[in-house]
Design a protein around this motif. Structure first.
Motif, PDB file in Angstrom:
ATOM      1  N   UNK A  97       0.831  -1.208   0.000  1.00 35.00           N
ATOM      2  CA  UNK A  97       0.000   0.000   0.000  1.00 35.00           C
ATOM      3  C   UNK A  97       0.868   1.262   0.000  1.00 35.00           C
ATOM      4  N   UNK A  98       1.946   1.245   0.788  1.00 31.64           N
ATOM      5  CA  UNK A  98       2.843   2.404   0.861  1.00 31.64           C
ATOM      6  C   UNK A  98       3.557   2.630  -0.474  1.00 31.64           C
ATOM      7  N   UNK A  99       3.989   1.530  -1.091  1.00 29.19           N
ATOM      8  CA  UNK A  99       4.657   1.637  -2.396  1.00 29.19           C
ATOM      9  C   UNK A  99       3.701   2.204  -3.444  1.00 29.19           C
ATOM     10  N   UNK A 100       2.481   1.696  -3.442  1.00 31.31           N
ATOM     11  CA  UNK A 100       1.490   2.161  -4.424  1.00 31.31           C
ATOM     12  C   UNK A 100       1.146   3.628  -4.199  1.00 31.31           C
ATOM     13  N   UNK A 101       1.036   4.041  -2.946  1.00 37.27           N
ATOM     14  CA  UNK A 101       0.779   5.444  -2.642  1.00 37.27           C
ATOM     15  C   UNK A 101       1.917   6.333  -3.138  1.00 37.27           C
ATOM     16  N   UNK A 102       3.153   5.864  -2.964  1.00 40.45           N
ATOM     17  CA  UNK A 102       4.321   6.635  -3.401  1.00 40.45           C
ATOM     18  C   UNK A 102       4.353   6.816  -4.915  1.00 40.45           C
ATOM     19  N   UNK A 103       3.726   5.889  -5.639  1.00 35.98           N
ATOM     20  CA  UNK A 103       3.749   5.948  -7.105  1.00 35.98           C
ATOM     21  C   UNK A 103       3.036   7.180  -7.654  1.00 35.98           C
ATOM     22  N   UNK A 104       2.207   7.822  -6.834  1.00 36.30           N
ATOM     23  CA  UNK A 104       1.500   9.027  -7.293  1.00 36.30           C
ATOM     24  C   UNK A 104       2.477  10.131  -7.696  1.00 36.30           C
ATOM     25  N   UNK A 105       3.671  10.129  -7.103  1.00 37.55           N
ATOM     26  CA  UNK A 105       4.666  11.169  -7.387  1.00 37.55           C
ATOM     27  C   UNK A 105       5.342  10.988  -8.740  1.00 37.55           C
ATOM     28  N   UNK A 106       5.134   9.818  -9.372  1.00 39.38           N
ATOM     29  CA  UNK A 106       5.880   9.499 -10.591  1.00 39.38           C
ATOM     30  C   UNK A 106       4.971   9.239 -11.793  1.00 39.38           C
ATOM     31  N   UNK A 107       3.738   9.723 -11.722  1.00 34.45           N
ATOM     32  CA  UNK A 107       2.802   9.534 -12.827  1.00 34.45           C
ATOM     33  C   UNK A 107       3.340  10.233 -14.072  1.00 34.45           C
ATOM     34  N   UNK A 108       3.387   9.491 -15.149  1.00 36.17           N
ATOM     35  CA  UNK A 108       4.019   9.949 -16.391  1.00 36.17           C
ATOM     36  C   UNK A 108       3.517  11.309 -16.852  1.00 36.17           C
ATOM     37  N   UNK A 109       2.208  11.467 -16.926  1.00 41.23           N
ATOM     38  CA  UNK A 109       1.638  12.703 -17.448  1.00 41.23           C
ATOM     39  C   UNK A 109       1.997  13.913 -16.578  1.00 41.23           C
TER      40      UNK A 109
END
Length: 363
Positions: free
Chosen positions: A337-349
């Protein structure tokens, strides 16, 4: 600052390869080009090999190669560095243009006149010492020193990279005045938390001894077996070593989503990295990571709860981290869950929007 007398509507890229090939820098170039379809781009590339071409050329892009033959390349570098001819017609750049250079070391591919007459934007493209061609030293080579003063904008991966790069510049007694930006690399993987709890960990990348430290994975696979299994996805000359070990070589994949349900933790135990794109791709599927602290960006990417940052070379530490993350389904779920939440910072667009703002920002 540069002496820009007029504005051109052209944006130039200076990089190793063109955006029709596969690679981290090439992906960033192509994302920018696709996001600005009305903008004209010219890619000045160091290496052009038709065998490497995998993608079609975009309609708003031209590619200019810096000589195909080795002898011609050497002569070109000599001409630039010795400043014997500041007007090289076949490599001419329209004055008043924006030039995006991947790695400050590639400023050596531009004449001082080109540096003076255009807006120079540096995109960090490797770890700090590679970006500045200091290669493990604390000072910048003399041949590059007098070119850094022409930089107008500098884009860093993380605050830690910025600190280290600027420390190297300061140690080299160079005074630079540029606008600085911190923008991480984007994840090419769309966000979808599909990673599942298993007894498998994985490596994704090139099978290389020097940079990727592939022998480390052989040791890890040996000490975690049979409780856990290590799957390796990729290619490289060191594949034969993996096949004679407890590492399971699984071949080449296009995206981590293909194997996210079969593996629960990503390992990145490299000797060095620039950014480590595979980490944010793992986050995009909710996969925790275990990473050696062998490069600055790792400290920024591996946020608390998203995985484990391990001292370089600590094999037992890697084993301990695997056992902790995969202790049980609930523990794994918290890390996922923490990893997935962190992924918001790296969204391609979102990252591409930041690149465009840097490019358009006034100097």
């Amino acid at each position: 600052m540069n002496n820009i007398s007029k504005q051109s509507n052209i944006i130039y890229f200076i990089s190793n390869k063109c955006s029709q090939t596969i690679g981290g820098v090439q992906t960033i170039i192509r994302l920018i080009e696709k996001a600005m379809p009305e903008q004209k781009f010219i890619e000045n590339v160091l290496i052009y090999n038709e065998k490497d071409i995998k993608l079609s050329k975009l309609p708003n892009v031209e590619v200019a190669t810096i000589e195909k033959k080795l002898a011609d390349k050497v002569q070109y570098y000599k001409t630039i560095i010795m400043e014997k001819n500041e007007n090289i017609s076949k490599k001419s750049i329209v004055p008043g243009s924006k030039i995006i250079v991947f790695g400050a070391q590639k400023l050596l591919l531009l004449t001082k006149r080109q540096l003076r007459e255009n807006e120079i934007i540096i995109f960090q493209s490797g770890k700090p010492d590679v970006t500045l061609a200091s290669m493990g030293n604390t000072k910048i080579p003399i041949i590059l020193k007098d070119r850094l003063k022409y930089i107008d904008k500098f884009l860093f991966f993380t605050k830690y990279d910025k600190e280290e790069i600027e420390k190297i510049i300061e140690n080299s007694n160079i005074h630079c005045t540029y606008k600085s930006y911190i923008v991480p690399n984007p994840s090419k993987t769309s966000r979808n938390q599909i990673c599942r709890y298993t007894n498998n960990v994985m490596y994704l990348g090139r099978f290389d001894i020097l940079q990727k430290n592939i022998m480390e994975y052989i040791e890890v696979a040996d000490i975690i077996y049979p409780e856990y299994k290590l799957n390796a996805y990729g290619y490289g000359i060191s594949e034969i070593l993996l096949r004679y070990s407890k590492v399971n070589v699984k071949g080449i994949i296009d995206d981590i989503t293909e194997v996210a349900k079969e593996n629960s933790v990503l390992l990145l135990l490299s000797n060095s990295e620039g950014f480590g794109n595979v980490l944010v791709e793992a986050f995009s599927v909710g996969m925790p990571v275990i990473v050696y602290n062998s490069y600055p960006a790792a400290k920024s990417i591996v946020a608390p709860g998203t995985g484990k940052l391990i001292p370089y070379g600590d094999i037992e530490g890697v084993k301990k981290a695997i056992k902790e993350i995969l202790k049980d389904k609930n523990t794994f779920k918290k890390y996922s869950d923490a990893a997935f939440k962190a992924s918001k910072k790296y969204v391609k667009e979102d990252i591409v929007d930041k690149y465009i703002k840097v490019i358009k920002d006034e100097i």
